[in-house]
Design a protein around this motif. Sequence first.
Motif, PDB file in Angstrom:
ATOM      1  N   PRO A 271      46.454  53.381  44.045  1.00 23.98           N
ATOM      2  CA  PRO A 271      46.578  54.484  44.995  1.00 23.98           C
ATOM      3  C   PRO A 271      46.900  53.940  46.381  1.00 23.98           C
ATOM      4  O   PRO A 271      46.540  52.811  46.708  1.00 23.98           O
ATOM      5  CB  PRO A 271      45.191  55.134  44.970  1.00 23.98           C
ATOM      6  N   PRO A 272      47.573  54.727  47.245  1.00 28.20           N
ATOM      7  CA  PRO A 272      48.007  54.204  48.538  1.00 28.20           C
ATOM      8  C   PRO A 272      46.876  53.797  49.459  1.00 28.20           C
ATOM      9  O   PRO A 272      47.009  52.859  50.236  1.00 28.20           O
ATOM     10  CB  PRO A 272      48.818  55.357  49.139  1.00 28.20           C
ATOM     11  N   ASP A 273      45.736  54.506  49.388  1.00 25.93           N
ATOM     12  CA  ASP A 273      44.647  54.185  50.307  1.00 25.93           C
ATOM     13  C   ASP A 273      43.794  53.017  49.822  1.00 25.93           C
ATOM     14  O   ASP A 273      42.865  52.593  50.516  1.00 25.93           O
ATOM     15  CB  ASP A 273      43.767  55.417  50.563  1.00 25.93           C
ATOM     16  N   HIS A 274      44.079  52.487  48.630  1.00 27.62           N
ATOM     17  CA  HIS A 274      43.390  51.299  48.142  1.00 27.62           C
ATOM     18  C   HIS A 274      44.371  50.203  47.714  1.00 27.62           C
ATOM     19  O   HIS A 274      43.954  49.165  47.227  1.00 27.62           O
ATOM     20  CB  HIS A 274      42.500  51.645  46.940  1.00 27.62           C
ATOM     21  N   ARG A 275      45.662  50.452  47.908  1.00 24.49           N
ATOM     22  CA  ARG A 275      46.673  49.528  47.421  1.00 24.49           C
ATOM     23  C   ARG A 275      46.524  48.144  48.050  1.00 24.49           C
ATOM     24  O   ARG A 275      46.595  47.118  47.379  1.00 24.49           O
ATOM     25  CB  ARG A 275      48.063  50.095  47.708  1.00 24.49           C
ATOM     26  N   GLY A 276      46.292  48.125  49.367  1.00 26.51           N
ATOM     27  CA  GLY A 276      46.129  46.847  50.048  1.00 26.51           C
ATOM     28  C   GLY A 276      44.909  46.097  49.572  1.00 26.51           C
ATOM     29  O   GLY A 276      44.955  44.883  49.330  1.00 26.51           O
ATOM     30  N   ALA A 277      43.788  46.806  49.432  1.00 24.87           N
ATOM     31  CA  ALA A 277      42.544  46.154  49.010  1.00 24.87           C
ATOM     32  C   ALA A 277      42.679  45.561  47.616  1.00 24.87           C
ATOM     33  O   ALA A 277      42.237  44.432  47.356  1.00 24.87           O
ATOM     34  CB  ALA A 277      41.394  47.165  49.052  1.00 24.87           C
ATOM     35  N   LEU A 278      43.299  46.308  46.706  1.00 24.76           N
ATOM     36  CA  LEU A 278      43.442  45.820  45.342  1.00 24.76           C
ATOM     37  C   LEU A 278      44.385  44.619  45.278  1.00 24.76           C
ATOM     38  O   LEU A 278      44.160  43.676  44.512  1.00 24.76           O
ATOM     39  CB  LEU A 278      43.945  46.950  44.433  1.00 24.76           C
ATOM     40  N   ALA A 279      45.429  44.621  46.098  1.00 26.63           N
ATOM     41  CA  ALA A 279      46.329  43.465  46.141  1.00 26.63           C
ATOM     42  C   ALA A 279      45.615  42.244  46.704  1.00 26.63           C
ATOM     43  O   ALA A 279      45.854  41.115  46.268  1.00 26.63           O
ATOM     44  CB  ALA A 279      47.561  43.800  46.983  1.00 26.63           C
ATOM     45  N   CYS A 280      44.731  42.467  47.683  1.00 33.66           N
ATOM     46  CA  CYS A 280      43.976  41.342  48.254  1.00 33.66           C
ATOM     47  C   CYS A 280      42.958  40.806  47.250  1.00 33.66           C
ATOM     48  O   CYS A 280      42.702  39.597  47.209  1.00 33.66           O
ATOM     49  CB  CYS A 280      43.288  41.767  49.551  1.00 33.66           C
ATOM     50  N   MET A 281      42.370  41.685  46.435  1.00 36.54           N
ATOM     51  CA  MET A 281      41.492  41.219  45.363  1.00 36.54           C
ATOM     52  C   MET A 281      42.287  40.349  44.387  1.00 36.54           C
ATOM     53  O   MET A 281      41.798  39.333  43.898  1.00 36.54           O
ATOM     54  CB  MET A 281      40.899  42.419  44.615  1.00 36.54           C
ATOM     55  N   GLU A 282      43.509  40.769  44.136  1.00 34.52           N
ATOM     56  CA  GLU A 282      44.389  39.996  43.251  1.00 34.52           C
ATOM     57  C   GLU A 282      44.630  38.604  43.829  1.00 34.52           C
ATOM     58  O   GLU A 282      44.579  37.600  43.111  1.00 34.52           O
ATOM     59  CB  GLU A 282      45.709  40.756  43.106  1.00 34.52           C
ATOM     60  N   PHE A 283      44.860  38.518  45.142  1.00 33.95           N
ATOM     61  CA  PHE A 283      45.087  37.215  45.757  1.00 33.95           C
ATOM     62  C   PHE A 283      43.837  36.346  45.695  1.00 33.95           C
ATOM     63  O   PHE A 283      43.938  35.114  45.555  1.00 33.95           O
ATOM     64  CB  PHE A 283      45.536  37.369  47.207  1.00 33.95           C
ATOM     65  N   THR A 284      42.660  36.969  45.796  1.00 35.84           N
ATOM     66  CA  THR A 284      41.421  36.206  45.643  1.00 35.84           C
ATOM     67  C   THR A 284      41.393  35.532  44.275  1.00 35.84           C
ATOM     68  O   THR A 284      40.932  34.392  44.141  1.00 35.84           O
ATOM     69  CB  THR A 284      40.194  37.120  45.809  1.00 35.84           C
ATOM     70  N   GLY A 285      41.906  36.230  43.258  1.00 38.14           N
ATOM     71  CA  GLY A 285      42.023  35.616  41.932  1.00 38.14           C
ATOM     72  C   GLY A 285      42.915  34.396  41.961  1.00 38.14           C
ATOM     73  O   GLY A 285      42.637  33.385  41.295  1.00 38.14           O
ATOM     74  N   ASN A 286      44.002  34.463  42.758  1.00 35.42           N
ATOM     75  CA  ASN A 286      44.898  33.321  42.899  1.00 35.42           C
ATOM     76  C   ASN A 286      44.163  32.121  43.498  1.00 35.42           C
ATOM     77  O   ASN A 286      44.254  31.000  42.994  1.00 35.42           O
ATOM     78  CB  ASN A 286      46.081  33.718  43.787  1.00 35.42           C
ATOM     79  N   ILE A 287      43.394  32.352  44.546  1.00 39.94           N
ATOM     80  CA  ILE A 287      42.698  31.252  45.214  1.00 39.94           C
ATOM     81  C   ILE A 287      41.520  30.762  44.373  1.00 39.94           C
ATOM     82  O   ILE A 287      41.180  29.578  44.394  1.00 39.94           O
ATOM     83  CB  ILE A 287      42.229  31.684  46.618  1.00 39.94           C
ATOM     84  N   PHE A 288      40.908  31.675  43.600  1.00 34.68           N
ATOM     85  CA  PHE A 288      39.855  31.245  42.686  1.00 34.68           C
ATOM     86  C   PHE A 288      40.446  30.297  41.635  1.00 34.68           C
ATOM     87  O   PHE A 288      39.812  29.314  41.235  1.00 34.68           O
ATOM     88  CB  PHE A 288      39.205  32.449  42.019  1.00 34.68           C
ATOM     89  N   GLY A 289      41.679  30.585  41.207  1.00 33.38           N
ATOM     90  CA  GLY A 289      42.362  29.680  40.286  1.00 33.38           C
ATOM     91  C   GLY A 289      42.615  28.329  40.922  1.00 33.38           C
ATOM     92  O   GLY A 289      42.400  27.281  40.298  1.00 33.38           O
ATOM     93  N   TYR A 290      43.067  28.342  42.185  1.00 34.99           N
ATOM     94  CA  TYR A 290      43.298  27.088  42.906  1.00 34.99           C
ATOM     95  C   TYR A 290      41.998  26.293  43.045  1.00 34.99           C
ATOM     96  O   TYR A 290      41.949  25.088  42.756  1.00 34.99           O
ATOM     97  CB  TYR A 290      43.885  27.394  44.283  1.00 34.99           C
ATOM     98  N   ALA A 291      40.924  26.982  43.462  1.00 33.67           N
ATOM     99  CA  ALA A 291      39.644  26.292  43.647  1.00 33.67           C
ATOM    100  C   ALA A 291      39.107  25.753  42.330  1.00 33.67           C
ATOM    101  O   ALA A 291      38.559  24.639  42.277  1.00 33.67           O
ATOM    102  CB  ALA A 291      38.628  27.249  44.275  1.00 33.67           C
ATOM    103  N   SER A 292      39.272  26.525  41.269  1.00 38.59           N
ATOM    104  CA  SER A 292      38.803  26.075  39.954  1.00 38.59           C
ATOM    105  C   SER A 292      39.509  24.793  39.544  1.00 38.59           C
ATOM    106  O   SER A 292      38.892  23.858  39.011  1.00 38.59           O
ATOM    107  CB  SER A 292      39.051  27.161  38.898  1.00 38.59           C
TER     108      SER A 292
END
Length: 530
Positions: free
Chosen positions: A143-164
């Motif tokens: 949804p538009p009012d949560h689109r940014g937050a959900l994309a940022c959660m997705e990026f956290t997954g990217n960095i969690f992969g890097y840290a792992s």
Amino acid sequence: MEAPVVPSSSRGRLVGQPLLYAISVFASLGVFLFGYDQGVMSGVITGPHFLKFFNEPNAVEVGTMVAVLEIGAFITSVAAGRVGDTIGRRGTLFIGALVFALGGAIQTLTPGFWIMVIGRIIAGFGVGLLSTIVPIYQSEISPPDHRGALACMEFTGNIFGYASSVWIDYFCSFIDSDLSWRIPLSVQCIIGALLAAGSLVMPESPRWLIDTDKDAEGMRVLADLHGGDPTDPIAVAEFQEIKERVVFEREQGEGRSYAVMWRKYKKRVLLAMSSQAFAQLNGINVISYYAPRVFEEAGWVGRDAILMTGINAIIYILSTLPPWYLVDRWGRRFILLTGAVVMGIALGLTGWWMYIDVPETPKAVVTCVIIYNAAFGYSWGPLPWLYPPEIMPLSVRAKGVSLSTATNWAFNFLVGEMTPVLQEVIEWRLYPMHGFFCACSFVVVYFLYPETMGVPLEEMDAVFGEEELEERLEDEESERASLVSRHSRTSRHSRSPTKIASMSERGFFSRLFGRSSHSAAYEPIHDGDE
């Protein structure tokens, strides 16, 4: 335009918020995968068994093994736009995951340098497909009012992969054999298999389904996202909005080729590409790929350099959490601008401490790198993956995002290949050089990037002031609910759907970080404004 009738039963399926967050977790696994792949080489290339196995590779050979993945990623990220439009977002995810797992297996079992290079290229093919299609899939579901937050959660997954990957490298460094680097590389196979399995149970993008005339299936997914009721007025209104946009584009004879996209949406394409280019030129891969080498250059030795990289990675993860809350409140521009400032200062100080080379230099460099990584994780890390799929229209979204992602991997390769050489040739000057690019990114965002916070994807034309949509909206007299949001609704009558907030009515920081005065800020008209 009537929504198709679909069965109302949701038994045995996730619906509503649980479905939305399950999709976000699944998308995060996709970016975890290429986050892991970016970080895993940073630790293994400094290991004694790795160096011995590959006969003490020189700077060019190390750079090639690390950065050649970007060649494969670049090739498939260009093709991913057409693939994603043809077989769908979910099918592209499945193929990308399988290819990545194959590349990981080749790297794990490599008998020598050139097979390692081939394995990295094949893994890159998978990464290119995934890094293009995952942001599209996420944006088209959210949804538009949560689109940014959900994309940022997705990026956290990217960095969690890097840290792992960094911590797996660290613990495996205690193994006194070639398993110290083969085990970290083998984890790629497991991640790829999990993602491939998940793609079989996740729903397809409703926008792709509707765009390919699978209206009933698209309505079913929209209904599930709203709680499972196919008569839900918000779900029905969203279906109508998407379908009418698709029909309008077809009636206008709007082509879907790269040439048509470039001719009609050149500004959007260039902005999308610039966001990904600056994400790399701002210096992140100097740290992501070569953090242990950076710390060794500053005075940390061997396993201690990997340990410092692991500590840095934990803080990096934590820095990606504030945007979950802030990106849909502060907006995209403010976060990108402030991030560029902090990153540029941190990189300049990193170079300065290396230049003076005093006993305090090792700890000072670690501090500067951590500050830099935190600023990147808060700003230029997540937003270049969010911004391109937001600003591109549905008809060419996959192709536009494929170009922006190809730009990411092209500059990724450039930085990854050149960093080992530049670390030897220009030494400490490398870091203020990337600080200069941070300053350039600040200027570009300030003058050229429009704010997209809270704007439904179907209304993005209004943000860019494109007259075709404005003329269409002037003739419409229907009221439609905005995308998935239950709290705000937009109505389109005989006037434009945008309002211009005067600069005098906005505070100092709003004026400083808001859009330039010659361009109106998007603001939907609410029911009370009628």
